[in-house]
Design a protein around this motif. Structure first.
Motif, mmCIF file in Angstrom:
data_model
loop_
_atom_site.group_PDB
_atom_site.id
_atom_site.type_symbol
_atom_site.label_atom_id
_atom_site.label_comp_id
_atom_site.label_asym_id
_atom_site.label_seq_id
_atom_site.Cartn_x
_atom_site.Cartn_y
_atom_site.Cartn_z
ATOM 1 N N GLY A 138 0.823 -1.187 0.000
ATOM 2 C CA GLY A 138 0.000 0.000 0.000
ATOM 3 C C GLY A 138 0.863 1.243 0.000
ATOM 4 O O GLY A 138 2.084 1.177 0.171
ATOM 5 N N GLN A 139 0.207 2.390 -0.136
ATOM 6 C CA GLN A 139 0.948 3.655 -0.233
ATOM 7 C C GLN A 139 1.397 4.172 1.126
ATOM 8 O O GLN A 139 2.256 5.034 1.198
ATOM 9 N N GLY A 140 0.811 3.657 2.162
ATOM 10 C CA GLY A 140 1.231 4.021 3.508
ATOM 11 C C GLY A 140 0.349 5.071 4.150
ATOM 12 O O GLY A 140 -0.327 5.845 3.479
ATOM 13 N N THR A 141 0.369 5.079 5.474
ATOM 14 C CA THR A 141 -0.350 6.079 6.248
ATOM 15 C C THR A 141 0.556 6.561 7.369
ATOM 16 O O THR A 141 1.241 5.768 8.019
ATOM 17 N N GLN A 142 0.586 7.876 7.576
ATOM 18 C CA GLN A 142 1.510 8.473 8.544
ATOM 19 C C GLN A 142 0.961 8.353 9.957
ATOM 20 O O GLN A 142 -0.200 8.696 10.225
ATOM 21 N N VAL A 143 1.796 7.897 10.847
ATOM 22 C CA VAL A 143 1.489 7.872 12.280
ATOM 23 C C VAL A 143 2.526 8.741 12.978
ATOM 24 O O VAL A 143 3.729 8.524 12.815
#
Length: 124
Positions: free
Chosen positions: A115-120
């Protein structure tokens, strides 16, 4: 072909919790091992957790064991990552990944789809 879309990232204070989701398209989700990895700029991608096709096997990285929980819902083509007791060092972009061969590996090169990723971001 599998497409993965993550969601659920955001900003949280130290000690807080976040839940990430990854929705997959494609027929092979229910037979794939699903993994979560994270990456900080300038550093190698780090293994977070993995779950086998039916949820019966789970694996965690040393830094996330005991705080994070991975689970999946094959009816919804979704894998989740529940993150508890978050620390500033958990700050990263979180990616989900699929291994269509169903292995339980911790190496990112064993996963074919990302996936493109999600920022945490965890604030101190």
């Amino acid at each position: 072909q599998v497409q993965l879309v993550e969601s659920g990232g955001g900003l949280v204070q130290t000690g807080g919790s976040l839940s990430l989701s990854c929705v997959a398209s494609g027929r092979s989700f229910s037979s794939s091992t699903m993994g979560w990895f994270r990456q900080v700029p300038g550093r190698e991608r780090e293994f977070v957790a993995a779950i086998n096709f039916n949820g019966g096997l789970k694996s965690y990285g040393d830094s996330t064991k005991g705080r994070f929980i991975i689970f999946r819902d094959n009816a919804k083509n979704t894998v989740y990552l529940q993150m508890n007791s978050l620390k500033p060092e958990d700050t990263a972009v979180y990616h989900c990944a699929a291994d269509q061969y169903g292995r339980m590996n911790t190496r990112d090169r064993d996963y074919s789809y990302w996936g493109q990723g999600t920022q945490v971001t965890v604030s101190s």
